[in-house]
Design a protein around this motif. Structure first.
Motif, short mmCIF file in Angstrom:
data_model
loop_
_atom_site.label_atom_id
_atom_site.label_comp_id
_atom_site.label_asym_id
_atom_site.label_seq_id
_atom_site.Cartn_x
_atom_site.Cartn_y
_atom_site.Cartn_z
N THR A 1 0.83 -1.20 0.00
CA THR A 1 0.00 0.00 0.00
C THR A 1 0.87 1.26 0.00
O THR A 1 0.53 2.26 -0.65
CB THR A 1 -0.94 0.01 1.22
OG1 THR A 1 -0.17 -0.17 2.41
CG2 THR A 1 -1.97 -1.11 1.11
N ARG A 2 2.00 1.21 0.68
CA ARG A 2 2.89 2.37 0.70
C ARG A 2 3.45 2.64 -0.69
O ARG A 2 3.48 3.80 -1.15
CB ARG A 2 4.03 2.13 1.69
CG ARG A 2 5.04 3.27 1.74
CD ARG A 2 6.12 3.01 2.77
NE ARG A 2 5.57 2.99 4.13
CZ ARG A 2 6.31 2.82 5.22
NH1 ARG A 2 7.62 2.62 5.11
NH2 ARG A 2 5.74 2.82 6.41
N ARG A 3 3.89 1.59 -1.36
CA ARG A 3 4.46 1.77 -2.70
C ARG A 3 3.40 2.26 -3.68
O ARG A 3 3.65 3.15 -4.51
CB ARG A 3 5.04 0.43 -3.18
CG ARG A 3 5.61 0.47 -4.61
CD ARG A 3 6.91 1.23 -4.67
NE ARG A 3 7.41 1.31 -6.04
CZ ARG A 3 8.14 0.34 -6.63
NH1 ARG A 3 8.46 -0.77 -5.95
NH2 ARG A 3 8.56 0.48 -7.87
N LEU A 4 2.21 1.70 -3.61
CA LEU A 4 1.14 2.13 -4.51
C LEU A 4 0.75 3.58 -4.25
O LEU A 4 0.50 4.34 -5.20
CB LEU A 4 -0.08 1.23 -4.35
CG LEU A 4 -0.04 -0.10 -5.10
CD1 LEU A 4 -1.26 -0.94 -4.75
CD2 LEU A 4 0.02 0.13 -6.60
N ALA A 5 0.67 3.94 -2.99
CA ALA A 5 0.33 5.32 -2.67
C ALA A 5 1.36 6.28 -3.27
O ALA A 5 1.00 7.33 -3.83
CB ALA A 5 0.25 5.50 -1.16
N ALA A 6 2.64 5.91 -3.18
CA ALA A 6 3.69 6.74 -3.76
C ALA A 6 3.55 6.82 -5.28
O ALA A 6 3.71 7.90 -5.88
CB ALA A 6 5.06 6.19 -3.38
N GLU A 7 3.26 5.68 -5.92
CA GLU A 7 3.10 5.67 -7.37
C GLU A 7 1.93 6.54 -7.80
O GLU A 7 1.97 7.17 -8.87
CB GLU A 7 2.87 4.23 -7.84
CG GLU A 7 4.04 3.28 -7.65
CD GLU A 7 5.15 3.50 -8.66
OE1 GLU A 7 4.86 4.01 -9.76
OE2 GLU A 7 6.31 3.18 -8.34
N LEU A 8 0.88 6.57 -6.99
CA LEU A 8 -0.34 7.31 -7.34
C LEU A 8 -0.32 8.74 -6.84
O LEU A 8 -1.22 9.53 -7.16
CB LEU A 8 -1.56 6.57 -6.77
CG LEU A 8 -1.86 5.21 -7.40
CD1 LEU A 8 -2.80 4.40 -6.51
CD2 LEU A 8 -2.48 5.41 -8.79
N GLY A 9 0.68 9.07 -6.03
CA GLY A 9 0.77 10.43 -5.51
C GLY A 9 -0.29 10.76 -4.49
O GLY A 9 -0.79 11.90 -4.43
N VAL A 10 -0.64 9.77 -3.66
CA VAL A 10 -1.66 9.98 -2.63
C VAL A 10 -1.11 9.50 -1.29
O VAL A 10 -0.05 8.88 -1.22
CB VAL A 10 -2.97 9.23 -2.97
CG1 VAL A 10 -3.54 9.72 -4.29
CG2 VAL A 10 -2.72 7.71 -3.01
N SER A 11 -1.87 9.74 -0.25
CA SER A 11 -1.48 9.22 1.07
C SER A 11 -1.91 7.77 1.19
O SER A 11 -2.92 7.35 0.61
CB SER A 11 -2.13 10.05 2.18
OG SER A 11 -3.54 9.92 2.12
N GLY A 12 -1.14 6.98 1.94
CA GLY A 12 -1.44 5.56 2.10
C GLY A 12 -2.85 5.28 2.58
O GLY A 12 -3.55 4.43 2.00
N PRO A 13 -3.33 5.96 3.62
CA PRO A 13 -4.67 5.66 4.13
C PRO A 13 -5.78 5.84 3.10
O PRO A 13 -6.84 5.21 3.22
CB PRO A 13 -4.82 6.64 5.29
CG PRO A 13 -3.42 6.88 5.76
CD PRO A 13 -2.60 6.90 4.50
N SER A 14 -5.57 6.67 2.09
CA SER A 14 -6.63 6.90 1.10
C SER A 14 -6.94 5.65 0.30
O SER A 14 -8.04 5.49 -0.23
CB SER A 14 -6.24 8.05 0.17
OG SER A 14 -5.09 7.73 -0.58
#
Length: 225
Positions: free
Chosen positions: A32-45
């Protein structure tokens, strides 16, 4: 109101990003952390759409299954059961060879994945409609799944190194040309799949021809494949 600078987060956008990550780096790269970074969003979202990493991988697997052509099993398609199985297996393998890293998840079975269940339903329904007994139709679906997924899990040709000194004829007297296999990977792997598929379908045809002839639900003998 100003438009957001980035597209809003959505189920499909997360799945697309996760699919690209799996294709490029494998299952272990997804978090989830890596995906959040790829998507430019916060992890909890991400948790507004998926509760766990496993749910994300399930969605990636289902999106992959959704790419498989099932038109050969649709009502009104003129292909017999044998040709339909052949064309579906080729289409299925083509999808899996484009996305080999998700195959281990797909190999666990469709579970509750909608596209995976539609795939299983289409194959089973077409075999029963062609005159196969339901129990045998189930086995055919399993058999085809084993064969196609197995062929996509790895390359036989790439399993040999291209060093001609690697296979001492004193130890491996029949592997003198094995170091040449890697450079012909596509030809060998495609040929092996075609050979195996034809042999498999020949065997099923023999079993089908030996079935007791009985009237199908539409009032005629089972269609010959």
């Amino acid at each position: 109101m100003a438009r957001p600078r980035k597209p809003l987060l959505s189920h499909d956008r997360i799945v697309a990003a996760a699919s690209a990550l799996v294709d490029a780096e494998g299952l272990a790269a997804v978090s989830t952390r890596r995906l959040a970074a790829e998507l430019g969003v916060s992890g909890p979202s991400l948790y507004n759409h998926f509760r766990t990493k496993d749910e994300i991988l399930e969605a990636v697997a289902d999106a992959t299954s959704a790419q498989v052509d099932l038109s050969m099993f649709e009502a009104g398609d003129a292909r017999g059961w044998r040709t339909a199985l052949h064309d579906w297996a080729v289409a299925y393998r083509a999808v899996l060879t484009r996305h080999p890293n998700i195959v281990p998840v797909l190999a666990q079975g469709p579970g509750r994945r909608p596209a995976g269940l539609r795939l299983a339903d289409a194959v089973f329904g077409a075999m029963v409609a062609a005159g196969w007994p339901p129990a045998q139709a189930t086995r055919i679906g399993a058999l085809m799944r084993y064969f196609v997924m197995g062929s996509a899990l790895g390359s036989f040709a790439r399993g040999f190194v291209d060093d001609e000194t690697a296979y001492d004829p004193a130890d491996y007297p029949h592997l003198g040309q094995a170091h040449l296999l890697a450079e012909r990977q596509e030809e060998i792997d495609e040929g092996a799949f075609d050979t195996g598929l034809r042999a498999l379908l020949d065997g099923l045809q023999a079993q089908y021809d030996a079935l007791p002839r009985r009237t199908a639900a539409h009032g005629s003998a089972p269609a010959e494949g």
